[in-house]
Motif scaffolding. Structure first.
Motif, short mmCIF file in Angstrom:
data_model
loop_
_atom_site.label_atom_id
_atom_site.label_comp_id
_atom_site.label_asym_id
_atom_site.label_seq_id
_atom_site.Cartn_x
_atom_site.Cartn_y
_atom_site.Cartn_z
N ASN A 185 0.66 9.34 6.93
CA ASN A 185 1.30 8.03 7.09
C ASN A 185 1.33 7.22 5.79
O ASN A 185 1.51 6.01 5.82
N SER A 186 1.15 7.91 4.68
CA SER A 186 1.19 7.25 3.37
C SER A 186 2.54 7.48 2.70
O SER A 186 2.94 8.63 2.50
N PRO A 187 3.26 6.42 2.36
CA PRO A 187 4.56 6.58 1.70
C PRO A 187 4.50 7.41 0.43
O PRO A 187 5.46 8.08 0.07
N LEU A 188 3.35 7.39 -0.25
CA LEU A 188 3.20 8.16 -1.48
C LEU A 188 3.49 9.64 -1.27
O LEU A 188 3.96 10.33 -2.18
N ASN A 189 3.22 10.11 -0.06
CA ASN A 189 3.40 11.53 0.24
C ASN A 189 4.75 11.84 0.87
O ASN A 189 4.98 12.96 1.32
N MET A 236 2.84 4.87 -6.81
CA MET A 236 4.15 4.99 -6.17
C MET A 236 5.25 5.08 -7.21
O MET A 236 6.20 5.89 -7.06
N ALA A 237 5.16 4.30 -8.27
CA ALA A 237 6.17 4.33 -9.33
C ALA A 237 6.20 5.70 -10.00
O ALA A 237 7.28 6.23 -10.32
N GLU A 238 5.04 6.28 -10.23
CA GLU A 238 4.98 7.60 -10.85
C GLU A 238 5.66 8.65 -9.98
O GLU A 238 6.42 9.50 -10.47
N ILE A 297 0.86 -1.19 0.00
CA ILE A 297 0.00 0.00 0.00
C ILE A 297 0.89 1.23 0.00
O ILE A 297 1.84 1.32 0.79
N SER A 298 0.59 2.18 -0.87
CA SER A 298 1.34 3.44 -0.86
C SER A 298 0.47 4.61 -0.40
O SER A 298 0.98 5.60 0.13
#
Length: 645
Positions: free
Chosen positions: A567-571, A599-601, A534-535
């Protein structure tokens, strides 16, 4: 396994299927295929008369239903799947002549929502037999049940019939059908009710308990029918994640005896409830001072009475409260002192049985036992070639988190390894699950390759009591993540881990933890691997909108959008320093592939070092062998590059 109980003979295998047999692999780095090929044999089951076996056998990418005659030694195959469109969820004996098999597959339903579905078939146990569907095609006004394999009771009211729970008449509310295993003809024995999601029958086949779940309030409830009465009464009711939660385990031979799992001094324990009394008194049957006791009941087939439970503490095992079976288990443990020994299956007279022996260096061995002849016959290894010569034991460790909470974990140290070494931190998925000292493919692969492997049971892991478990509710990425970080630092302080050679790797929630570790503690890890991770927590929570458990997901993951975003790695991608490997199946129904695509983007936009591998048609559990091969090869190449030994 060489110390045997006096009078108990351990014989070598005599069935052709029992040695799919790999050559003995000596110490050294094993081929990747040894790990990604999966179990060679699964779900071995003994017929009620003890004369035949059925199993799922995996040969390359195919899974076959195998039938073995114990008298003649002959073996035939009854069905095959390549695990693309569907896989066998389970197979079991309906009686001495017929089998039931559940097929699990993915489909597209209304609102473009993909789901997992099951279908149930009967197969006569003979060569050339055809599959017979146990649920007929829906008629006008009927509901197409998503899950069609809820077998409630076998061989009732006779050997040719069984009871099946099916929400055919009203979605989400089961009716109990009596189904003929030879013809598929069905008749209603207990019609659905609007306040019942599913039924539990007693040993006489009478619906005597019911469970309901309110998707709006996330409240669960249990009602019971007292012996000799006609009116159902409310027994228990509780909100989601409550300490008052009840799990119905099953009935004793006396229909007044209902076995449940419920809280006892902060831990789940087994109780027997007396339904004949108005206050539903509980008798404590089994408890543990440190770990929850939960699992499925073990019945004496001959006495039709529960005698124990399959239990998981630091290792999974069987616990018995019945004196006869306590002695039975003790004899087996004396004969096989180095493994955890499960009595997985008993003949109808309790005299023949199947035993499954396992530990971290014995991935799993099936044996056939006879209590009268005092023999154990080796049948099959689940992972031929994996043994104590090339696997390592797991050491249980404990450490203090930064807030003083005691956390347990498991450490695999490669043979001959001394001094600080390269470490792979391997947090589990779930998060409501746990790692133990039993064999698992990924830690075995990593340790065999030469890495020290750390598997922390961070707060939120199951098995450690209600308070420990519920610290994950609405707390993703907070103290749970600190527990992983603190454990890693503990291993550095203990000079077990080389602080300059640490990678974090996980799947599902573990994949999320890997990404969060790389983002929140960028100087701690030299690489990160996320499979189906999960991202974006908010996006993951919202992905449940079209499902009945959406409100439960909101409670579990949290409703504070700001907290979810924080708490989201995407951010946090700008913080990441370590190379990242992302892997995700396009047909993952648990964590959508969108999570890794996003996440890749972001990693690309921030010019980070990363690789993204999308597994075409891959599922959350990598059911298809070529997908497991692709995943292991990608992980192996990534580790060779960024965490070389």
């Amino acid at each position: 396994m060489h110390n045997f109980l006096s009078g108990l003979l351990l014989a070598s295998g005599f069935l052709a299927f029992s040695s799919v047999a790999a050559e003995d692999n000596k110490a050294g780095v094993l081929p990747l295929e040894t790990f990604y090929q999966g179990e060679r044999i699964e779900q071995l089951k003994l017929s009620p008369d003890g004369k035949r076996l059925v199993a799922l056998k995996n040969i390359k990418e195919d899974t076959l239903i195998q039938l073995i005659d114990l008298i003649s030694g002959e073996s035939v195959y009854l069905g095959k799947t390549d695990n693309k469109k569907y896989r066998f969820a389970w197979v079991r004996w309906a009686n001495n002549t017929h089998l039931l098999a559940s097929f699990r597959y993915g489909d597209v339903r209304g609102l473009n929502t993909k789901t997992t579905e099951t279908r149930l078939f009967s197969i006569e146990a003979k060569e050339g037999a055809e599959l017979l569907p146990m649920v007929k095609a829906v008629r006008k006004g009927e509901h197409q049940s998503q899950f069609q394999d809820d077998v409630i009771k076998l061989r009732f009211p006779d050997d040719d019939h069984f009871l099946l729970g099916l929400d055919r008449e009203m979605a989400g509310h089961d009716t109990i059908y009596q189904v003929n295993v030879k013809t598929g003809k069905a008749s209603v024995v207990q019609r659905h009710k609007t306040n019942v999601a599913s039924w539990v029958v007693d040993r006489q086949g009478q619906a005597r308990a019911s469970v309901d779940y309110n998707a709006k309030t996330t409240e669960s409830s249990v009602r019971v029918l007292r012996p000799g009465q006609t009116e159902w009464v409310d027994a228990w009711r509780w909100p989601a994640f409550s300490e008052q939660a009840i799990s119905l385990l099953g009935f004793g031979k006396d229909p007044k005896d209902l076995y449940i799992s419920a809280n006892h001094e902060g831990r789940l324990a087994v109780f027997k409830v007396d339904l004949s009394k108005a206050d539903l008194p509980r008798q404590l049957i089994l408890s543990h001072p440190v770990y929850d006791i939960e699992g499925s009941l073990i019945y004496s087939a001959a006495r039709d009475e529960p005698v124990g439970i399959y239990f998981s503490d630091e290792s999974s095992r069987s616990l018995f409260w019945d004196d006869e079976f306590k002695a039975f288990q003790a004899g087996l443990d004396k004969a096989l002192p180095d493994t955890v020994n499960y009595i997985t299956n008993l003949s109808s007279d309790d005299r023949s049985y199947l035993l499954y022996a396992t530990n971290a260096t014995t991935p799993g061995v099936y044996l056939l036992g006879n209590r009268d002849e005092k023999t154990l016959i080796h049948l099959a290894e689940t992972f031929p070639g994996l043994n104590e010569e090339n696997l390592v034991h797991k050491e249980k460790i404990s450490y203090k988190a930064r807030d003083g909470l005691n956390i347990e974990g498991y450490l695999s140290i490669p043979k001959g390894k001394t001094g600080p070494g390269a470490l792979v931190v391997l947090p589990h998925g779930g998060p409501f699950s746990q790692d133990s000292n039993s064999f698992d493919t990924f830690s075995a692969y990593l340790a065999n390759k030469g890495y020290i492997v750390f598997q922390p049971n961070f707060r939120g892991s199951s098995g450690y009591g209600h308070q420990f478990l519920t610290q994950a509710v609405g707390q993703y990425g907070m103290a749970m993540q600190d527990d992983i970080t603190d454990g890693t630092k503990y291993l550095i302080e203990q000079k077990i881990a080389d602080p300059k050679r640490i990678c974090i790797m996980g799947a599902s929630y573990g994949g999320y933890a890997a990404l969060l570790g790389a983002a929140r503690t960028p100087d701690l890890y030299q690489c990160a691997i996320s499979f189906a991770g999960i991202s974006d927590l908010r996006e993951q929570r919202n992905s449940y909108r079209n499902y009945t458990n959406y409100n439960l997901a909101k409670k579990q993951m949290g409703e504070d959008n700001d907290q979810l975003e924080q708490n989201s790695p995407l951010n946090m991608v700008e913080n990441i320093k370590a190379p990242v490997l992302l892997l995700h199946g396009t047909e993952d129904l648990s964590v959508r592939v969108k999570q890794s695509r996003m996440m890749a983007e972001e990693l690309a936009d921030e010019n980070k070092v990363f690789s993204y591998i999308e597994i075409e048609d891959g599922t959350h559990h990598l059911d298809y062998l070529p997908h497991r091969k692709q995943t292991f090869e990608a992980i192996d190449a990534f580790l060779n590059k960024y965490l070389p030994l």
